[in-house]
Scaffold this motif. Structure first.
Motif, PDB file in Angstrom:
ATOM      1  N   GLY A  53       0.793  -1.224   0.000  1.00 12.67           N
ATOM      2  CA  GLY A  53       0.000   0.000   0.000  1.00 12.67           C
ATOM      3  C   GLY A  53       0.822   1.268   0.000  1.00 12.67           C
ATOM      4  N   THR A 147       8.129  10.851   5.749  1.00 11.97           N
ATOM      5  CA  THR A 147       7.977   9.911   4.637  1.00 11.97           C
ATOM      6  C   THR A 147       9.226   9.855   3.768  1.00 11.97           C
ATOM      7  OG1 THR A 147       7.040  11.622   3.212  1.00 11.97           O
ATOM      8  CG2 THR A 147       5.487  10.309   4.513  1.00 11.97           C
ATOM      9  N   VAL A 160       4.657   7.504   0.108  1.00 12.44           N
ATOM     10  CA  VAL A 160       3.437   7.773   0.858  1.00 12.44           C
ATOM     11  C   VAL A 160       2.573   6.525   0.891  1.00 12.44           C
ATOM     12  CG1 VAL A 160       3.419  10.245   0.370  1.00 12.44           C
ATOM     13  CG2 VAL A 160       2.258   8.670  -1.184  1.00 12.44           C
ATOM     14  N   ARG A 161       1.732   6.463   1.887  1.00 15.63           N
ATOM     15  CA  ARG A 161       0.807   5.343   2.020  1.00 15.63           C
ATOM     16  C   ARG A 161      -0.458   5.656   1.230  1.00 15.63           C
ATOM     17  NH1 ARG A 161      -0.877   2.720   7.787  1.00 15.63           N
ATOM     18  NH2 ARG A 161      -1.956   0.939   6.894  1.00 15.63           N
ATOM     19  N   LEU A 162      -0.877   4.691   0.433  1.00 13.57           N
ATOM     20  CA  LEU A 162      -2.093   4.877  -0.345  1.00 13.57           C
ATOM     21  C   LEU A 162      -3.304   4.763   0.564  1.00 13.57           C
ATOM     22  CD1 LEU A 162      -1.271   2.755  -3.499  1.00 13.57           C
ATOM     23  CD2 LEU A 162      -1.233   5.222  -3.284  1.00 13.57           C
ATOM     24  N   LYS A 163      -4.270   5.613   0.336  1.00 10.95           N
ATOM     25  CA  LYS A 163      -5.500   5.553   1.130  1.00 10.95           C
ATOM     26  C   LYS A 163      -6.431   4.546   0.493  1.00 10.95           C
ATOM     27  CE  LYS A 163      -5.011  10.122   2.856  1.00 10.95           C
ATOM     28  NZ  LYS A 163      -5.484  11.423   3.083  1.00 10.95           N
ATOM     29  N   VAL A 164      -6.980   3.701   1.308  1.00 10.28           N
ATOM     30  CA  VAL A 164      -7.935   2.711   0.838  1.00 10.28           C
ATOM     31  C   VAL A 164      -9.304   3.358   0.806  1.00 10.28           C
ATOM     32  CG1 VAL A 164      -8.959   0.455   1.269  1.00 10.28           C
ATOM     33  CG2 VAL A 164      -6.560   0.876   1.853  1.00 10.28           C
ATOM     34  N   THR A 165      -9.890   3.336  -0.354  1.00  7.44           N
ATOM     35  CA  THR A 165     -11.237   3.901  -0.476  1.00  7.44           C
ATOM     36  C   THR A 165     -12.245   2.782  -0.448  1.00  7.44           C
ATOM     37  OG1 THR A 165     -11.124   3.805  -2.873  1.00  7.44           O
ATOM     38  CG2 THR A 165     -10.442   5.857  -1.846  1.00  7.44           C
ATOM     39  N   SER A 166     -13.184   2.909   0.431  1.00  6.68           N
ATOM     40  CA  SER A 166     -14.237   1.896   0.517  1.00  6.68           C
ATOM     41  C   SER A 166     -15.477   2.404  -0.195  1.00  6.68           C
ATOM     42  CB  SER A 166     -14.541   1.567   1.968  1.00  6.68           C
ATOM     43  OG  SER A 166     -14.986   2.710   2.627  1.00  6.68           O
TER      44      SER A 166
END
Length: 170
Positions: A53, A147, A160-166
């Motif tokens: 991620g 980062t 960077v950390r990817l944001k998980v979209t629900s």
């Protein structure tokens, strides 16, 4: 973040190793392939970063070739060269060990034909040099500020950390 970055790097190295080693059985070629893999996918995303991620982002002006090569040199070629030096030093000390690993390359053969005194000295020099490069790589990777590690600051990148979209069901 540091643990994710290290896991991503290990996954990428394992992927390259599994794909390239059976084809060439040469550590230097594996390192070269890992560096090419890293450089080509820097602007996109490597398999290890996708699985953990993470994503490398560059400056607004984009990543030029010089920045990509500098980052790849520090993150991939430096520890890879250290590993090759360690393997070569071990190969000179224990040729049978390297043969069982399937590494039949000229360095081991040369080591068998060099007299015992210089082969011991050269193999020790290779081992120490390889371990020094590996330690330098570890220290560089641990220089994490937010980062950005040292190689990120020099290349103008950040991980960077990817944001998980629900997605919501309607």
């Amino acid at each position: 973040m540091l643990v994710r970055r290290l896991i991503a790097r290990l996954l990428d190295w394992l992927l390259v190793l599994v794909v390239v080693w059976p084809l060439v059985r040469e550590p230097a070629a594996v390192v070269l392939c890992a560096a090419v893999y890293d450089a080509l996918l820097l602007r996109l995303n490597t398999v290890g970063k996708v699985l953990t991620g993470l994503r490398v982002v560059g400056p607004a002006s984009g990543l030029n070739l010089r920045r990509v090569l500098a980052r790849t040199l520090v993150t991939t070629a430096l520890p890879g060269a250290g590993a090759v030096l360690v393997l070569t030093g071990l190969g000179w000390r224990e040729p049978a060990l390297m043969t069982t690993l399937g590494w039949q390359q000229p360095w081991v053969v040369v080591g068998e034909h060099v007299n015992a005194g210089s082969a011991g000295w050269l193999s020790s020099l290779l081992l120490v040099s390889g371990f020094a490069l590996l330690v330098l790589s570890i220290v560089e990777a641990l220089d994490l500020r937010g980062t950005r590690t040292w190689h990120d600051r020099k290349a103008g990148t950040a991980v960077v950390r990817l944001k998980v979209t629900s997605q919501q069901n309607r």
